[in-house]
Design an enzyme around this catalytic site. Structure first.
Site, short mmCIF file in Angstrom:
data_model
loop_
_atom_site.label_atom_id
_atom_site.label_comp_id
_atom_site.label_asym_id
_atom_site.label_seq_id
_atom_site.Cartn_x
_atom_site.Cartn_y
_atom_site.Cartn_z
N ARG A 130 -1.55 -5.87 -8.45
CA ARG A 130 -0.75 -6.74 -8.43
C ARG A 130 -0.62 -7.46 -9.00
O ARG A 130 1.24 -8.05 -9.65
CB ARG A 130 -0.38 -8.09 -6.45
CG ARG A 130 -0.43 -6.23 -5.57
CD ARG A 130 -1.35 -7.04 -3.71
NE ARG A 130 -2.55 -7.25 -3.89
CZ ARG A 130 -2.83 -7.61 -3.51
NH1 ARG A 130 -2.57 -7.47 -1.97
NH2 ARG A 130 -4.20 -7.07 -3.46
N LYS A 171 -15.36 -8.28 4.89
CA LYS A 171 -14.26 -9.19 5.28
C LYS A 171 -14.25 -9.31 7.40
O LYS A 171 -14.81 -8.21 8.10
CB LYS A 171 -12.80 -8.26 5.32
CG LYS A 171 -12.48 -8.26 3.99
CD LYS A 171 -11.21 -7.92 3.12
CE LYS A 171 -11.34 -7.76 1.80
NZ LYS A 171 -10.27 -6.97 1.49
N HIS A 183 0.41 -1.24 -0.13
CA HIS A 183 -0.01 -0.49 -0.25
C HIS A 183 0.58 1.62 -0.22
O HIS A 183 0.92 2.25 -0.26
CB HIS A 183 -1.07 0.39 1.37
CG HIS A 183 -1.87 -1.18 1.97
ND1 HIS A 183 -1.57 -2.05 2.59
CD2 HIS A 183 -2.61 -1.07 1.04
CE1 HIS A 183 -2.90 -2.86 2.56
NE2 HIS A 183 -3.68 -2.45 1.20
N SER A 206 -2.48 -7.53 3.24
CA SER A 206 -2.63 -7.37 4.47
C SER A 206 -2.86 -9.17 5.12
O SER A 206 -2.49 -9.37 6.34
CB SER A 206 -4.22 -6.82 4.77
OG SER A 206 -3.46 -5.51 3.96
P1 ADP Z 1 -9.94 -4.11 -0.71
O1 ADP Z 1 -10.36 -4.45 0.60
O2 ADP Z 1 -10.68 -2.79 -0.69
O3 ADP Z 1 -9.24 -4.42 -2.00
P2 ADP Z 1 -6.80 -3.32 0.49
O4 ADP Z 1 -6.15 -2.73 1.55
O5 ADP Z 1 -7.01 -5.11 1.03
O6 ADP Z 1 -8.54 -3.24 0.38
O7 ADP Z 1 -6.02 -2.84 -0.81
C1 ADP Z 1 -6.46 -1.68 -1.49
C2 ADP Z 1 -6.23 -1.73 -2.65
O8 ADP Z 1 -4.65 -1.37 -2.51
C3 ADP Z 1 -5.98 -2.26 -3.43
O9 ADP Z 1 -6.67 -2.05 -5.03
C4 ADP Z 1 -5.51 -4.13 -4.06
O10 ADP Z 1 -5.52 -4.12 -5.01
C5 ADP Z 1 -4.37 -2.73 -3.34
N1 ADP Z 1 -2.67 -3.34 -2.64
C6 ADP Z 1 -2.90 -4.08 -1.48
N2 ADP Z 1 -1.41 -4.50 -1.66
C7 ADP Z 1 -0.44 -3.93 -2.59
C8 ADP Z 1 0.34 -4.60 -3.02
N3 ADP Z 1 1.39 -5.32 -2.92
N4 ADP Z 1 1.04 -4.20 -4.32
C9 ADP Z 1 -0.03 -2.95 -5.06
N5 ADP Z 1 -1.66 -2.58 -4.74
C10 ADP Z 1 -1.66 -3.30 -3.70
#
Ligand code: ADP
Length: 167
Positions: free
Chosen positions: A96, A46, A22, A134
């Site tokens: 990703r 979630k 992130h 996460s």
């Molecule tokens: P959500 O539950 O809304 O998907 P997340 O916190 O899991 O929220 O992710 C928020 C955003 O960040 C999403 O667009 C996700 O694809 C992106 N993201 C999460 N981890 C990574 C990473 N390692 N590299 C790039 N983007 C990421």
């Protein structure tokens, strides 16, 4: 001479907790936007390890000396609604792998259906961080594994405390 309006990007997500993946997207977004507002979403679908306020506080602590990054907890509002209020130019999301694409494309469509003036822009993850999520960080932490490469020290401490408190 008219004053240029600042160019704000809104980055919504669950951030349970925020990872270096992130943080890399935030860094990349700051090359394009003057300011990035991170919106922490409740996400009732979630099971969260950290509460909405805890997730927001972790991000605010990490970026406390970076005024270009601000973090807001969103519990009763859609991200597109906040985007309208803060006059964001776009919604930011990260990709990703191809496997993220279908889900992200769907969310972008839903957001557009709610507010046709707001576009979603995608930033690609760094090669080193494509596997960071996460849920993966929480899983490793729950087995006392090494997570220092994947999260900020603030998050590392919070995860350790939470996991020790639960065991
Ligand atoms: P959500 O539950 O809304 O998907 P997340 O916190 O899991 O929220 O992710 C928020 C955003 O960040 C999403 O667009 C996700 O694809 C992106 N993201 C999460 N981890 C990574 C990473 N390692 N590299 C790039 N983007 C990421």
């Amino acid at each position: 001479m008219s004053k240029k309006l600042s160019n704000i990007g809104l980055y919504p997500g669950s951030f349970d907790p925020i990872t270096k993946g992130h943080m890399d997207i935030i860094k990349k977004a700051l090359n394009v936007f003057d300011k990035v507002v991170v919106a922490v979403l409740k996400n009732s679908s979630k099971n969260m390890l950290f509460s909405l306020d805890e997730r927001q506080k972790l991000i605010s602590d990490i970026y406390q000396s970076t005024p270009k990054v601000q973090c807001i907890a969103l519990d009763s509002k859609l991200a597109v609604e906040l985007a309208r209020e803060i006059k964001a130019s776009a919604i930011i999301r990260g990709l990703r792998a191809m496997s993220d694409f279908e889900y992200e494309f769907q969310i972008a469509g839903i957001n557009r259906s709610q507010n046709k003036d707001i576009e979603t822009v995608f930033f690609a993850a760094d090669d080193k961080l494509t596997f960071v999520s996460s849920s993966m960080v929480k899983e490793i932490a729950s087995y006392q594994g090494k997570i220092g490469k994947f999260v900020d020290p603030v998050v590392k401490r919070a995860l350790k405390n939470r996991i020790n408190a639960g065991s």
